[in-house]
Scaffold this active site. Sequence first.
Site, PDB file in Angstrom:
ATOM      1  N   ARG A  93       4.618  17.623  30.899  1.00  0.00           N
ATOM      2  CA  ARG A  93       6.407  17.529  30.522  1.00  0.00           C
ATOM      3  C   ARG A  93       6.995  19.289  30.763  1.00  0.00           C
ATOM      4  O   ARG A  93       6.826  19.621  30.367  1.00  0.00           O
ATOM      5  CB  ARG A  93       6.732  17.118  30.072  1.00  0.00           C
ATOM      6  CG  ARG A  93       7.461  16.356  29.712  1.00  0.00           C
ATOM      7  CD  ARG A  93       8.097  15.524  28.181  1.00  0.00           C
ATOM      8  NE  ARG A  93       8.076  16.116  27.382  1.00  0.00           N
ATOM      9  CZ  ARG A  93       8.681  16.005  26.030  1.00  0.00           C
ATOM     10  NH1 ARG A  93       9.878  14.795  26.491  1.00  0.00           N
ATOM     11  NH2 ARG A  93       8.816  16.323  25.150  1.00  0.00           N
TER      12      ARG A  93
ATOM     13  N   THR B 231      13.832  20.616  31.461  1.00  0.00           N
ATOM     14  CA  THR B 231      14.208  19.147  32.506  1.00  0.00           C
ATOM     15  C   THR B 231      13.691  17.619  31.837  1.00  0.00           C
ATOM     16  O   THR B 231      14.652  16.770  31.742  1.00  0.00           O
ATOM     17  CB  THR B 231      14.030  19.544  34.078  1.00  0.00           C
ATOM     18  OG1 THR B 231      12.717  19.211  34.075  1.00  0.00           O
ATOM     19  CG2 THR B 231      14.157  20.383  34.260  1.00  0.00           C
TER      20      THR B 231
ATOM     21  N   ASP C 155      -0.622  15.769  16.850  1.00  0.00           N
ATOM     22  CA  ASP C 155      -0.560  14.964  18.170  1.00  0.00           C
ATOM     23  C   ASP C 155      -2.019  15.171  18.466  1.00  0.00           C
ATOM     24  O   ASP C 155      -3.068  15.105  17.838  1.00  0.00           O
ATOM     25  CB  ASP C 155      -0.483  17.519  18.525  1.00  0.00           C
ATOM     26  CG  ASP C 155      -0.537  17.429  19.928  1.00  0.00           C
ATOM     27  OD1 ASP C 155      -1.904  16.729  20.784  1.00  0.00           O
ATOM     28  OD2 ASP C 155      -0.015  17.618  20.335  1.00  0.00           O
TER      29      ASP C 155
ATOM     30  N   ASP D 250      -4.679  17.392  20.012  1.00  0.00           N
ATOM     31  CA  ASP D 250      -5.443  18.629  19.078  1.00  0.00           C
ATOM     32  C   ASP D 250      -6.123  17.572  18.072  1.00  0.00           C
ATOM     33  O   ASP D 250      -7.452  18.084  17.868  1.00  0.00           O
ATOM     34  CB  ASP D 250      -4.050  19.184  17.968  1.00  0.00           C
ATOM     35  CG  ASP D 250      -3.367  19.784  19.394  1.00  0.00           C
ATOM     36  OD1 ASP D 250      -3.626  20.451  20.654  1.00  0.00           O
ATOM     37  OD2 ASP D 250      -2.111  20.791  18.603  1.00  0.00           O
TER      38      ASP D 250
HETATM   39  N1  URA Z   1       1.508  13.223  21.463  1.00  0.00           N
HETATM   40  C1  URA Z   1       1.855  13.572  20.802  1.00  0.00           C
HETATM   41  O1  URA Z   1      -0.032  13.030  20.076  1.00  0.00           O
HETATM   42  N2  URA Z   1       2.195  12.910  19.660  1.00  0.00           N
HETATM   43  C2  URA Z   1       3.237  12.025  19.275  1.00  0.00           C
HETATM   44  O2  URA Z   1       3.435  12.105  18.290  1.00  0.00           O
HETATM   45  C3  URA Z   1       3.523  12.434  20.509  1.00  0.00           C
HETATM   46  C4  URA Z   1       3.893  13.059  21.733  1.00  0.00           C
END
Ligand code: URA
Length: 213
Positions: free
Chosen positions: A103, A107, A203, A206
């Site tokens: 992403r 933009t 995330d 992660d």
């Molecule tokens: N991507 C993620 O890994 N966690 C989120 O909360 C949103 C997008």
Amino acid sequence: MRTHVVDHPLVAHKLTVLRDERTDSPTFRLLTDELVTLLAYEATREVRVVPSEITTPVSPMTGTALASPKPLVVPILRAGLGMLDGMMRLLPTAEVGFLGMLRNEETLQASTYAERLPDDLSGRQCYVLDPMLATGGTLAAAIRFLTDRGADHITCVCLLAAPEGCANLERELEGLDVPVTVVTAALDERLNDKGYIVPGLGDAGDRLYGVAG
Ligand code: URA
């Protein structure tokens, strides 16, 4: 677009442990794998099948077999990779294609940085794996990519979805003449100002693989 939230006590239990910040990466990977297998059971409800003639030790019968062409499973790199084994456990004869989406933070448009998919997806059912349906931008771009190549039936498997993301995805897919279903373990409250799902699980990439960038 149809959104299906899987309502099952085992899904809710595993998802709760997955969300917990104390859950370490090995446990997170294991639970993701188990949870995706449970979601896959619902996600494959409309998988195409054909009658199959077999003979049991007792008598001939007409059973059921997966139709050709085989379904295509498409994990979105990187976090979608953590969902692949759980999906393939239920669809071991499916083919796998890879899609890397990025992403642009200015933009907010998603673009493809890597792909390994057949050029012609005519008549293919595709199962797109992306753990977090947050803004919906990545999934919308992935779905457009697959339908531009001819895919005619799309099911997205997501651990979590945000209401804003579902609404956005629906808007982005307006006019698309291909059925799209989102199967998820939960529809959370909202997105925060950083684009994270609340309460979410953080995330996903992660937590699966560490902060490798
Ligand atoms: N991507 C993620 O890994 N966690 C989120 O909360 C949103 C997008």
